[in-house]
Design a protein around this motif. Structure first.
Motif, short mmCIF file in Angstrom:
data_model
loop_
_atom_site.label_atom_id
_atom_site.label_comp_id
_atom_site.label_asym_id
_atom_site.label_seq_id
_atom_site.Cartn_x
_atom_site.Cartn_y
_atom_site.Cartn_z
N LEU B 7 32.87 -52.62 -8.83
CA LEU B 7 32.10 -52.65 -10.07
C LEU B 7 32.80 -51.77 -11.10
O LEU B 7 33.07 -50.59 -10.85
CB LEU B 7 30.68 -52.11 -9.84
CG LEU B 7 29.84 -51.90 -11.11
CD1 LEU B 7 29.49 -53.24 -11.74
CD2 LEU B 7 28.57 -51.11 -10.80
N ALA B 8 33.12 -52.36 -12.24
CA ALA B 8 33.68 -51.60 -13.36
C ALA B 8 32.66 -51.66 -14.49
O ALA B 8 32.28 -52.75 -14.93
CB ALA B 8 35.01 -52.19 -13.81
N ALA B 9 32.19 -50.48 -14.94
CA ALA B 9 31.10 -50.48 -15.92
C ALA B 9 31.22 -49.29 -16.86
O ALA B 9 31.85 -48.28 -16.53
CB ALA B 9 29.76 -50.42 -15.19
N THR B 10 30.59 -49.43 -18.00
CA THR B 10 30.42 -48.27 -18.87
C THR B 10 29.16 -47.55 -18.39
O THR B 10 28.30 -48.18 -17.74
CB THR B 10 30.23 -48.70 -20.33
OG1 THR B 10 29.02 -49.44 -20.41
CG2 THR B 10 31.39 -49.55 -20.83
N PRO B 11 29.03 -46.28 -18.70
CA PRO B 11 27.83 -45.56 -18.23
C PRO B 11 26.53 -46.20 -18.70
O PRO B 11 25.52 -46.15 -18.00
CB PRO B 11 28.01 -44.16 -18.83
CG PRO B 11 29.48 -44.00 -18.97
CD PRO B 11 30.01 -45.36 -19.33
N ALA B 14 26.01 -49.89 -16.63
CA ALA B 14 26.15 -49.96 -15.17
C ALA B 14 24.87 -50.46 -14.50
O ALA B 14 24.91 -51.29 -13.58
CB ALA B 14 26.54 -48.59 -14.61
N ARG B 15 23.72 -49.97 -14.99
CA ARG B 15 22.45 -50.30 -14.33
C ARG B 15 22.16 -51.79 -14.32
O ARG B 15 21.59 -52.33 -13.38
CB ARG B 15 21.28 -49.59 -15.03
CG ARG B 15 21.23 -48.10 -14.82
CD ARG B 15 20.93 -47.69 -13.41
NE ARG B 15 19.84 -48.41 -12.80
CZ ARG B 15 19.60 -48.43 -11.50
NH1 ARG B 15 20.39 -47.76 -10.68
NH2 ARG B 15 18.59 -49.09 -11.01
N VAL B 18 23.07 -54.06 -11.29
CA VAL B 18 22.60 -53.84 -9.92
C VAL B 18 21.91 -55.06 -9.30
O VAL B 18 22.29 -55.47 -8.18
CB VAL B 18 21.70 -52.58 -9.84
CG1 VAL B 18 21.05 -52.46 -8.48
CG2 VAL B 18 22.53 -51.34 -10.14
N LEU B 21 24.60 -57.72 -8.73
CA LEU B 21 25.61 -57.24 -7.78
C LEU B 21 25.05 -57.18 -6.36
O LEU B 21 25.78 -57.39 -5.38
CB LEU B 21 26.09 -55.84 -8.22
CG LEU B 21 27.24 -55.21 -7.44
CD1 LEU B 21 28.47 -56.11 -7.44
CD2 LEU B 21 27.59 -53.85 -8.02
N SER B 22 23.74 -56.91 -6.24
CA SER B 22 23.11 -56.87 -4.92
C SER B 22 23.21 -58.21 -4.21
O SER B 22 23.24 -58.27 -2.98
CB SER B 22 21.63 -56.48 -5.05
OG SER B 22 21.52 -55.21 -5.62
N SER B 32 32.35 -48.59 -6.44
CA SER B 32 32.67 -48.33 -7.83
C SER B 32 34.18 -48.50 -8.01
O SER B 32 34.96 -48.11 -7.13
CB SER B 32 32.26 -46.89 -8.18
OG SER B 32 32.96 -46.44 -9.31
#
Lengths: 109, 287
Positions: B7-11, B14-15, B18, B21-22, B32
């Protein structure tokens, strides 16, 4: 007679027989019934009669127990599958949450 | 060896990855991107924004886009697949990932008849009407949604309620936002008092509740299920098919193989069969 096809239910067969006026099977296969020798006394005859009367009931009870155990086993298998599936879902969800958390916190000192 | 999905995300984004991605990461090791040095090299990357594409490894990548500019940038960067919650971007090649999507298969449907049985077994009221505006699906709330005769649901748990087959009353704004039709998938009422009254009426109307339950579940399957985009994205990222979980999952997979439509009667029957026979010892909230 053993009914193994999933579409055939022993109780349904029994009901069908009654509906059709067919006589109920008298007992287990003859190979399982001891061939009685002519009883010598009244007591022996009574015991043999009791045995003949009880044999179908014992066999029926045995079949019912086996059937109940099969249902229980299938239910346990299903529950085990469901638990494994849920475990796998939870594992992936936790990993996703953790990865997101790492991405959120990566720039923090 | 298990494939690694990074997973590549900005802060700030990111949420949102989920829930998807699950599902997408099932059967893989999800990490990460900044922790991949501790694991095997990733087989694929899920990026939550085009701003994080720079510096990613040369592996199949999926990226979230919010507009046409983002979609073009993703294409220019050579990503395999663009994801978006905007339906209009689907025409331009993005895969639609519903913003409020859930893993519908995780929640076996509980039609009103099964709910009534469960309530009797649990010594609960014959009619059990609730109002739910919670944001998180805690065990208590899930249980309540699973056992309710009817529920007023106005918050983000509406997709869950629909997936569980809960007969739902909601507000007009929520219904519009999800594209739900009044009297078809949900009942719609303005104001708390009117919604409560509508839910009580719905609970007392067996046929209406059963119809809403069935159509609500179908709506969730057709419009809110993350499994469809997850399967498509996994294929394009080279991650293979989604692992099939549990007996219900196997049944659903066979129906998928046969190209059974999402609203086919056989799917509802399979769900009912799974509920009643495959897992007879599971409780009301079998999760």
């Amino acid at each position: 007679m053993t009914l193994t096809h999933p579409a055939i239910d022993a109780d349904a067969v029994a009901r069908l027989r009654r509906h059709l006026g067919r006589p109920e099977p008298v007992g287990p296969p003859s190979a399982l019934v001891p061939i009685a020798t002519p009883p010598a006394t009244l007591g022996d005859r009574a015991r043999a009669l009791a045995g003949r009367v009880a044999a179908p009931l014992v066999e029926r009870a045995r079949q019912e127990l086996a059937r109940a155990a099969e249902h229980e086993q299938a239910a346990l298998h299903a529950e085990l599958h469901a638990l494994r599936a849920e475990l796998d879902r939870t594992r992936t969800t936790h990993a996703a949450e953790l990865a997101a958390l790492h991405e959120q916190l990566r720039d923090r000192p | 060896m298990t494939a690694v999905l990074a997973l590549a995300a900005t802060p700030t984004t990111a949420r949102r990855a989920v829930p998807f991605l699950s599902l997408l990461g099932r059967g893989t090791d999800v990490v990460s991107w900044h922790r991949t040095a501790e694991a095997e090299p990733p087989a694929a990357v899920l990026a939550t924004s085009t701003t994080v594409l720079h510096g990613l490894p040369e592996v199949p990548t999926a990226v979230w886009v919010d507009d046409l500019t983002g979609l073009r940038r993703a294409a220019a960067d050579g990503v395999e697949v663009a994801l978006s919650s905007r339906e209009d971007l689907v025409d331009h090649g993005a895969v639609l990932v519903p913003g409020s999507g859930i893993d519908v298969a995780r929640w076996p449907v509980l039609p009103p008849v099964a709910r009534a049985e469960q309530r009797r077994a649990l010594d609960l009221p014959e009619q059990f009407v609730v109002a739910v505006d919670h944001r998180e699906p805690t065990d208590d709330i899930v249980t309540i949604l699973a056992l309710a005769s009817a529920a007023v649901v106005t918050g983000p748990l509406l997709p869950l309620a629909l997936a569980l087959g809960t007969p739902v009353v909601t507000g007009p704004d929520t219904a519009r936002r999800f594209g739900l039709q009044a009297g078809v998938e949900v009942e719609v009422a303005s104001g708390a008092a009117a919604a409560d009254e509508a839910a009580r009426s719905l609970a007392a109307w067996d046929l209406g509740a059963a119809a809403l339950s069935r159509r609500g579940r179908r709506f969730a399957e057709a419009h809110l299920d993350l499994a469809h985009p997850a399967a498509a994205v996994r294929h394009r990222l080279g991650l293979g098919a989604l692992p099939v979980l549990g007996p219900e999952g196997r049944l659903a997979a066979r129906l998928d193989e046969l190209a059974t439509p999402a609203d086919a009667r056989i799917r509802a029957r399979a769900d009912e069969a799974a509920l009643r026979f495959l897992a007879p010892h599971q409780g009301a909230v079998s999760r």
